[in-house]
Design a protein around this motif. Structure first.
Motif, PDB file in Angstrom:
ATOM      1  N   GLU A  24      19.096   1.233  51.987  1.00  0.00           N
ATOM      2  CA  GLU A  24      19.117  -0.194  51.661  1.00  0.00           C
ATOM      3  C   GLU A  24      19.773  -0.998  52.778  1.00  0.00           C
ATOM      4  O   GLU A  24      19.288  -2.069  53.144  1.00  0.00           O
ATOM      5  N   ALA A  25      20.856  -0.490  53.326  1.00  0.00           N
ATOM      6  CA  ALA A  25      21.544  -1.176  54.420  1.00  0.00           C
ATOM      7  C   ALA A  25      20.646  -1.266  55.653  1.00  0.00           C
ATOM      8  O   ALA A  25      20.617  -2.292  56.342  1.00  0.00           O
ATOM      9  N   ARG A  26      19.902  -0.197  55.930  1.00  0.00           N
ATOM     10  CA  ARG A  26      18.969  -0.206  57.068  1.00  0.00           C
ATOM     11  C   ARG A  26      17.879  -1.239  56.864  1.00  0.00           C
ATOM     12  O   ARG A  26      17.566  -2.023  57.758  1.00  0.00           O
ATOM     13  N   LYS A  27      17.293  -1.285  55.657  1.00  0.00           N
ATOM     14  CA  LYS A  27      16.245  -2.263  55.370  1.00  0.00           C
ATOM     15  C   LYS A  27      16.786  -3.684  55.487  1.00  0.00           C
ATOM     16  O   LYS A  27      16.120  -4.573  56.029  1.00  0.00           O
ATOM     17  N   ASP A  28      17.992  -3.912  54.993  1.00  0.00           N
ATOM     18  CA  ASP A  28      18.607  -5.229  55.086  1.00  0.00           C
ATOM     19  C   ASP A  28      18.845  -5.611  56.548  1.00  0.00           C
ATOM     20  O   ASP A  28      18.577  -6.741  56.956  1.00  0.00           O
ATOM     21  N   ALA A  29      19.322  -4.676  57.348  1.00  0.00           N
ATOM     22  CA  ALA A  29      19.551  -4.937  58.771  1.00  0.00           C
ATOM     23  C   ALA A  29      18.232  -5.241  59.488  1.00  0.00           C
ATOM     24  O   ALA A  29      18.169  -6.150  60.323  1.00  0.00           O
ATOM     25  N   GLU A  30      17.165  -4.508  59.153  1.00  0.00           N
ATOM     26  CA  GLU A  30      15.860  -4.768  59.762  1.00  0.00           C
ATOM     27  C   GLU A  30      15.354  -6.154  59.396  1.00  0.00           C
ATOM     28  O   GLU A  30      14.790  -6.857  60.235  1.00  0.00           O
ATOM     29  N   ARG A  31      15.548  -6.575  58.140  1.00  0.00           N
ATOM     30  CA  ARG A  31      15.154  -7.924  57.704  1.00  0.00           C
ATOM     31  C   ARG A  31      15.916  -8.992  58.483  1.00  0.00           C
ATOM     32  O   ARG A  31      15.338  -9.979  58.937  1.00  0.00           O
ATOM     33  N   LYS A  32      17.197  -8.786  58.630  1.00  0.00           N
ATOM     34  CA  LYS A  32      18.024  -9.748  59.364  1.00  0.00           C
ATOM     35  C   LYS A  32      17.602  -9.830  60.833  1.00  0.00           C
ATOM     36  O   LYS A  32      17.525 -10.919  61.399  1.00  0.00           O
ATOM     37  N   ILE A  33      17.325  -8.700  61.430  1.00  0.00           N
ATOM     38  CA  ILE A  33      16.869  -8.688  62.823  1.00  0.00           C
ATOM     39  C   ILE A  33      15.544  -9.431  62.946  1.00  0.00           C
ATOM     40  O   ILE A  33      15.355 -10.235  63.866  1.00  0.00           O
ATOM     41  N   LEU A  36      16.209 -13.208  62.592  1.00  0.00           N
ATOM     42  CA  LEU A  36      16.860 -13.750  63.783  1.00  0.00           C
ATOM     43  C   LEU A  36      15.900 -13.794  64.971  1.00  0.00           C
ATOM     44  O   LEU A  36      15.921 -14.739  65.767  1.00  0.00           O
ATOM     45  N   THR A  37      15.044 -12.787  65.080  1.00  0.00           N
ATOM     46  CA  THR A  37      14.051 -12.765  66.158  1.00  0.00           C
ATOM     47  C   THR A  37      13.096 -13.943  66.012  1.00  0.00           C
ATOM     48  O   THR A  37      12.791 -14.628  66.997  1.00  0.00           O
ATOM     49  N   GLU A  38      12.642 -14.201  64.795  1.00  0.00           N
ATOM     50  CA  GLU A  38      11.739 -15.331  64.574  1.00  0.00           C
ATOM     51  C   GLU A  38      12.426 -16.651  64.902  1.00  0.00           C
ATOM     52  O   GLU A  38      11.806 -17.540  65.495  1.00  0.00           O
TER      53      GLU A  38
END
Length: 159
Positions: A24-33, A36-38
């Motif tokens: 879950e933490a990995r998925k959340d970090a990927e969403r945040k990245i 932020l990239t967008e």
């Protein structure tokens, strides 16, 4: 299993729960990245807009990236055409080389057709919609040639 338990600092009965929390933490970090990239691409599109040139009365931007993957180039093209009145002929990649041709809605150049014709010139495959199209290229030199050819086609067809 014992090594996993010792590395996770949890009891054996808690390993599954700890793994789920990590996922879950990995998925959340990927969403945040991704978010932020967008956001960053919005600013980059605005910065790149200063490089848009009028070519045969068509606002045109050509740019090659050697540090972006195909998805980042596509997202940047979308930001450019949604925020600035232009045709964007972008290419490059990391490993696999890509071309992205895009245009603002109010412009008439058919990007899908342009991409198909460009791919015929370089022996690649690609296509898309009238507003945005993508295709592959074998190397960076071919990307440069393809963008130059596409630019000439736009000039030739605007006369």
């Amino acid at each position: 299993m014992n090594r996993i338990v010792s590395n996770m600092d949890v009891g054996e009965s808690e390993v599954l729960g700890a793994v789920k929390k990590l996922q879950e933490a990995r998925k959340d970090a990927e969403r945040k990245i991704r978010d932020l990239t967008e956001r960053l691409l919005v600013y980059e599109a605005d910065e790149l807009s200063a490089q848009i040139q009028l070519v045969s009365d068509i606002p045109l931007l050509t740019k090659i990236f050697t540090d972006r993957d195909a998805e980042a180039i596509r997202l940047l093209a979308q930001q450019l055409i949604s925020r600035h009145h232009c045709v964007a002929l972008l290419g490059g990649g990391v490993g696999k080389m890509q071309l992205v041709f895009a245009r603002s809605e109010e412009l008439r150049q058919p990007m899908g057709t342009l991409m198909q014709n460009t791919m015929k010139q370089i022996g690649g495959r690609g296509g898309g919609r009238p507003e945005i199209a993508m295709g592959g290229a074998p190397d960076l030199e071919t990307v440069k040639q393809a963008i130059a050819w596409a630019k000439e086609e736009i000039v030739k067809n605007s006369v």
